[in-house]
Each structure stands twice: as C-alpha cells, then as structure tokens.
Enzyme design. Structure first.
Site, PDB file in Angstrom:
ATOM      1  N   HIS A 192       0.835  -1.193   0.000  1.00 17.64           N
ATOM      2  CA  HIS A 192       0.000   0.000   0.000  1.00 17.64           C
ATOM      3  C   HIS A 192       0.869   1.240   0.000  1.00 17.64           C
ATOM      4  O   HIS A 192       2.030   1.205   0.399  1.00 17.64           O
ATOM      5  CB  HIS A 192      -0.935   0.017   1.214  1.00 17.64           C
ATOM      6  N   CYS A 195       2.287   3.195  11.843  1.00 14.93           N
ATOM      7  CA  CYS A 195       3.208   2.668  10.841  1.00 14.93           C
ATOM      8  C   CYS A 195       3.522   3.784   9.852  1.00 14.93           C
ATOM      9  O   CYS A 195       2.872   4.834   9.873  1.00 14.93           O
ATOM     10  CB  CYS A 195       2.603   1.455  10.125  1.00 14.93           C
TER      11      CYS A 195
END
Length: 726
Positions: free
Chosen positions: A65, A236
C-alpha cells in the site's frame, strides 16, 4: 466501500511469482479503470513503501500500500494466489493480496474505511471466506460488506495463533452497505476502540480513576478487584493498514486475557488523543510503532513495552504479558520521552549490534550539522584571511571592519566555537539515543571531559555509551513513588554525571587519549601506497550503501580528523578523498541516463536530472533510486568508481578543510584541478560499468516488461524525500 473495489479490481487467479509482479498485475487493473494515472510512478511509490518495512503478515496476507500523487481516488484491488507470493512474512508466502492505493491528499472518510478493512483482516472467518469465494463479484461484495459478515468466533493475530479466543465482531458495522455508519466510523477512527473512554478508565466498575493510578506499587490490579488496564499506541509509516491491524490484534488479545485495553491509532487521517483520565488510570503502556509516537510524553511514568508495529500483529499476547510483568516489578519510565532518532533501544529480538549502530548513528546525526557549519566557517576563514588566520588574535580584542583579515578571523573563530561542540554533542546524543533526556547531562559532561583529557572523538564515543548505560542502570532501580518526581531532574543527573566523570577522568580517559594520539600519528605517517590504499578503501565504503551506516562510518572517520583547529595534512587528504568518492555515484547515474537513456525507464531518467545537482552537492543518496531498482549492477559499479576516485585523490595530494559542500567548495581545496580529475575519472568508470552491465542483461518482454531496456520501474520517484547528509 462500494466505490473503492469492484469485480474488475479482483483477480482470483493471480499468477505473479514476485511481490513486484503481483503489485504490477493489480495496479494494471487500477490503470484500466482510470484510478491510477502513471503505472510506473505508482509502482515506484509502492516499492518505496515496501522498502521501509515488508508488508507481509503472518497468516498468508500481503497488503502492499502507499499514498501516491498518481492515484485519482482511493482504490482497493484484491488478488488470490495459488502458489503464494513472498511479501516478507515470517510464516511464508501470502495467498491473499490487497493492493491499497490512496491519493496523496486522501480524505479522512476513505482512510477510515481502509482502516476498517485492515481490522477485518484480523478476523479469521473473513479471510477464510475470501479464500473460498467462487467469483470476483462475490469476493468484491464480501470486501465491500454487501455479503453477510462471517460469524465471529476464534480469531488470531493475523491468524498466527498468537492470540486465540472469542472476539466480538469489531467490523460488523463497517461492512454495512453503502456508507460507513456513525458507529463504524467511531470504531475505526484513529484513537478509538468503540468503547466509552470513561468506561475504559473505570474498567466498567465505577471506580475512581485516581485510585487506579498505574503501576505505582507493583501490586497486581487483579488483587485490587479490577482488571489490569493497558493503553496502547499503534502507528506505521503509511498509517493505512498496519496501524489498524495492530490495534485490532491487541484489542482481541486483551479481551482474551481479561485486560482492559484501549488503543490510540496514529494513522494517516490523524489521531484522536486518548482521554487523559484513561491514560492516568492505566497500569501499563504498549507502543507498537515504526514511526515516532506523537505526544509520547503523555505516557511517562508507566510500565512500558516499546516495539515495532508487526510485533503487535503477530504476538500481542506476549506484549500484554510483558507489560504486566514490568508493572508487577515496578519498572516504569522515569522521564518524558522525547522525539529522538532512536525512539527505542530496539525492537524485541533485535541484536545488540543493531542497537549499538542505532545509538551511534543518533549521536552522529546530531553532530553532522555542527561539523558542516563549523568546518565551512573555518574553511571560509582560511579562504579570506589566508592559512595564517589561525594565529590571529581574538576578534574581541582586534577587529577592523574594513580589513579582510578581520573578517577571516571572525569566521575562523566562530567555526572553532562550533567545532568545540562536536565531541560533547556526539556523546550527549549517543546517550540520548539510549536513555532519552536523562542521558543528556552525563553525555555532555563526559564529552567535555573527553576534550579536556585529549581523548578526542574516541573519548566522545566511549563517554556517550557510558552515560547511556549508567542512566539505564539507575532507571532499573526500584524507586518509591514519592521520589519519582525528582528522579529525572535531580537524582539521575547528579549520580550519572558523577559516575561518568569519575570514569572519564580516572579510569578510561588516559588510555583512550593514548589510542587517539596513536591513531593521529599513524594517519600523519601515511604516504605513498599506504595512503592510496586508504583512499581506495574509503571510496569503497562511501559507495557501498549510499548514505547508510557504512557510508557514515567513513564520513565520520574523515570529519573526526578535521574537527580540530589545526588538522594535519593527512586528515585533510582523507576528508578530500571521502567527499570526492561520495559524489561519484549520483553523478555517474546522471551521466549514464544522459548517454544511454534507453537503458533506463522514464522515472529513472527523471531521477537522473536531479542526480546532477545532488551529486555536485555531495549527497550520495541521489543514487539510491537507481541502486534500489538494480542493486547488483549499480552498487558494484559505484564502488569501483568510488575506489578509483578515493585512490586518485590521495595520490594527487588533494586536501579539504571543509566537511561538506561538493563542487561549491572546490576553491577551498588543495590541488583543485587534480581533485576534479579524480572525480571525473571515477564518474566515467562507474558510468561505463553500469552501461556495460545493463546492456548485457536479457530484455524483459510481455506483461512483465518493466520499461525501456528492462529497467525495474520500482525505483523511488523524483519527488521522494532525499536525505540531506552525505
């Protein structure tokens, strides 16, 4: 989620055998629907995100992603592979692959939906239904939430078996048809778990949160008639998937363990801070992050476990057990952690060597600006006032506005003051990287003592490591609650400074000073073949990892030699060789894309234009996009060219007083013309090798073609952030 994934974005027979090919196959479906405007540019952004941290999860899941300017609207593509594709998960290849594409300016609502998908992936029944889906339309409907949600039951952290037991259906609302309901938005919004913060603070018992102050006595909260309470933060680099999967995994494990656990998710859409009452009532904290935790000081004074985001996904039960054990022993953080380059001593399972490298790089990263500023000022002082300027009187006593010598003396003396901070800053921030703010006082004191006893750069390294170790040892001593308030401001600075000062003055200072003196004498004695070999070695190191740890070792070695008011001729030759070699890789890649553009794809040719400036400015990282796309050809070629340049620079006797600046400080270099010849020779060697090696490889055809000449398009885009240090 109906506008984010359709049957056209689902491939139930994904035949790719590498993660790059899988991303390309799914991205091509996005391009066909107009969701992605530049296939190669988007794949470069995906690869750049993958380089930060593998996106494979235990349980056969891959979630590549990124956020990219080449994405027109938030899009999700799904592929199912029979053979499996390796995305870096510990348990093997992934058979369920989700490619998430978010625009660079994606709105919060879409990111919330994407975070809901990440939470669904922690539901074993949901992933099982995807594995058994018979057609693309059915799989897309299941992901959109238009199919009935799988019955909840036993879930595992990414189906790893790390947490097993009954979990409540945390994603049922988010899979409602059409829009996200208010309840689902609250459940998936950053910093929320779907339960009332007030109830979380009181553990559903109505107890006063002040009575449940965390971990202050080491007493097990269960013995006080309430569940153990944990607050957690997950984050993250992209903040789209792992952040929310870690949160879901921790919440599931907390329910199984009978623990009240509330998570603050610091994702791309921002974050909602936990209620201060919830934090105050917590007995422990879990930080599961791969980027710095924002407002980390809110959690000071708690039993704390600090690890990477994947640890929370794969083994949340262990983290909960670890924080309970620390609370029972009374181990709490005694100071407000700051945002340092080393946010933690290392992830669980990380080797001591890795931790040591991080600590040292923390000190070096803070030292480099002092080196650059001080060195350039001193070099300018010499350029304006001549090489006798170091003997000029203090500008406090003599300064004439109209005399160039006075201005040269002023610049030289300012630079000298900046240089005087090098060793203390190095020591202070090594200790900072190890022990946060409490390490600063003993670190700076130890670094200053290293200068006093002439232990120099080596003494600063030792003082920093000693200071961090002493502070960490003091923090492990159980302290009564009444004294904890004065520990970070009085007790720790007093004891640690005294201990480090004693060791530096009495025990290790003199031996290190002798070693420093011996190394200086050795450098001063280098000549002929020995000097040329040293230059070649430093050139190899500068080009090995292009700004990484090995590059920094060579650069720090060189700057340490000139970090004095009157450096030796050998030290200045070493600095010249290091800077020359560091300029070679980006300049060579720029030249290669100019003379043989067909060997590179469009993205690499664009990177080549920027590499001219980066190389001329001594920013070795300008070659990273090329090395990432084709490391086996680019890195060895760069190392050969760097070795040639380093050896020639030493052979020509070029000297450099400034630690940075590239071609912009050539007027300050001794033997500047031969210095430029050395750089040009290395650039030509590297360019020739790269062109030859790329020309020998077999062209890639078909669906897997990777651009003109077969170049891998998965290189960072020209807009990617470039580090500023060489």
């Amino acid at each position: 989620m109906s506008d984010m994934i359709t049957a056209d974005l689902v491939d139930l027979d994904l035949s790719a055998d590498t993660k790059e090919a899988a991303a390309r196959a799914l991205a091509e479906r996005m391009v066909a629907l107009g969701r992605v405007t530049d296939l190669d540019g988007f794949l470069a952004d995906v690869a750049a995100r993958e380089a930060q941290m593998p996106t494979g999860l235990d349980g056969g899941i891959g979630i590549p992603h990124c956020r990219s300017e080449h994405v027109t609207e938030p899009t999700l593509a799904f592929g199912r592979s029979t053979a499996g594709v390796d995305f870096g998960a510990a348990d093997g290849p992934a058979d369920l692959i989700f490619l998430i594409a978010a625009p660079a300016g994606a709105d919060d609502a879409h990111l919330t939906i994407l975070s809901s998908l990440a939470r669904q992936l922690m539901n074993a029944e949901f992933t099982a239904a995807l594995r058994s889906a018979g057609d693309a339309a059915g799989a897309a409907a299941l992901i959109r939430g238009e199919e009935p949600a799988p019955a909840t039951g036993t879930t595992t952290g990414a189906t790893t078996g790390a947490t097993e037991g009954t979990s409540e259906d945390a994603t049922e609302e988010t899979r409602d048809t059409g829009a996200v309901s208010a309840a689902a938005s609250a459940e998936a919004a950053p910093g929320s778990t779907g339960e009332d913060p007030a109830e979380a603070a009181a553990g559903g018992t109505g107890e006063d949160s002040a009575e449940a102050a965390p971990g202050s006595t080491g007493e097990d909260p269960d013995e006080r008639g309430r569940p153990f309470r944990i607050v957690a933060v997950t984050s993250c680099p992209t903040g789209i998937a792992h952040t929310y999967m870690a949160a879901e995994s921790l919440e599931n494990a907390g329910r199984e363990a009978g623990v009240d656990l509330v998570v603050e998710t610091q994702g791309s859409a921002g974050f909602t801070r936990l209620d201060p009452a919830v934090i105050a009532a917590a007995d422990g904290v879990i930080f599961a992050h791969d980027v710095p935790v924002r407002d980390k000081e809110r959690f000071a004074g708690k039993a704390t476990v600090d690890t990477g985001v994947k640890a929370a996904i794969n083994r949340p039960g262990e983290l909960i057990g670890e924080v309970r054990d620390r609370a029972a022993r009374g181990e709490v953080t005694s100071a407000s952690p700051g945002a340092t380059p080393v946010e933690r001593g290392g992830e669980t399972g990380e080797g001591y060597g890795t931790k040591l490298r991080k600590w040292l790089m923390s000190g070096v990263s803070y030292m480099v600006p002092f080196v650059a500023a001080g060195g350039l000022l001193i070099a300018l002082g010499f350029a304006i006032g001549g090489y006798e300027i170091n003997k000029a009187p203090s500008v406090m006593d003599h300064f004439v506005w109209t005399q160039a010598d006075s201005w040269g003396a002023l610049l030289f003396q300012i630079g000298g003051v900046a240089f005087a901070f090098l060793v203390p800053v190095l020591a202070g921030y090594i200790a900072y990287g190890m022990a946060d703010r409490p390490g600063l006082v003993p670190g700076f004191v130890g670094g200053s003592i290293a200068l006093t006893v002439n232990a120099g750069f080596l003494g600063g390294l030792a003082a920093g490591l000693l200071s961090g170790g002493v502070v960490l040892a003091i923090q492990r001593v159980p302290i009564p609650k009444a004294l904890r308030g004065i520990m970070p401001v009085v007790v720790i600075p007093l004891i640690s400074a005294a201990v480090v000062g004693f060791l530096m003055f009495v025990v290790i200072g003199k031996p290190i000073a002798s070693a420093q003196s011996g190394m200086t004498d050795w450098l001063n004695g280098l000549s002929g073949a020995n000097a040329i070999l040293l230059g070649a070695l430093l050139g190899l190191m500068m080009c090995f990892d292009l700004g990484g740890p090995v590059n920094k070792v060579a650069y720090t070695f060189a700057t340490a030699g000139i970090a004095v008011a009157s450096p030796s001729d050998s030290a200045m030759k070493i600095m010249a060789a290091v800077m020359a070699a560091g300029m070679v890789p980006p300049l060579a890649m720029a030249l290669a894309t100019t003379v043989r553009g067909r060997l590179f794809n469009a993205a690499e040719r664009e990177n080549g234009k920027a590499a001219w400036v980066l190389g001329a400015s001594f920013i070795s990282e300008g070659a990273i996009p090329f090395a990432a796309a084709d490391p086996l050809r680019v890195i060895p070629s760069s190392m050969v060219g760097g070795a040639v340049t380093g050896a020639l620079s030493m052979a020509f006797g070029a000297t450099l007083r400034a630690p940075h600046g590239g071609i912009f400080v050539v007027p300050l270099i001794g033997n500047p013309l031969l210095y430029l010849v050395a750089i040009a020779a290395g650039v030509c060697v590297t360019t020739a090798l790269v062109i030859v090696l790329k020309g020998l490889r077999k062209p890639v055809t078909g669906a897997a073609a990777q651009g003109p000449g077969g170049a891998d398009p998965a290189a960072p885009t020209p807009g990617a952030k470039q580090p500023v240090a060489a």
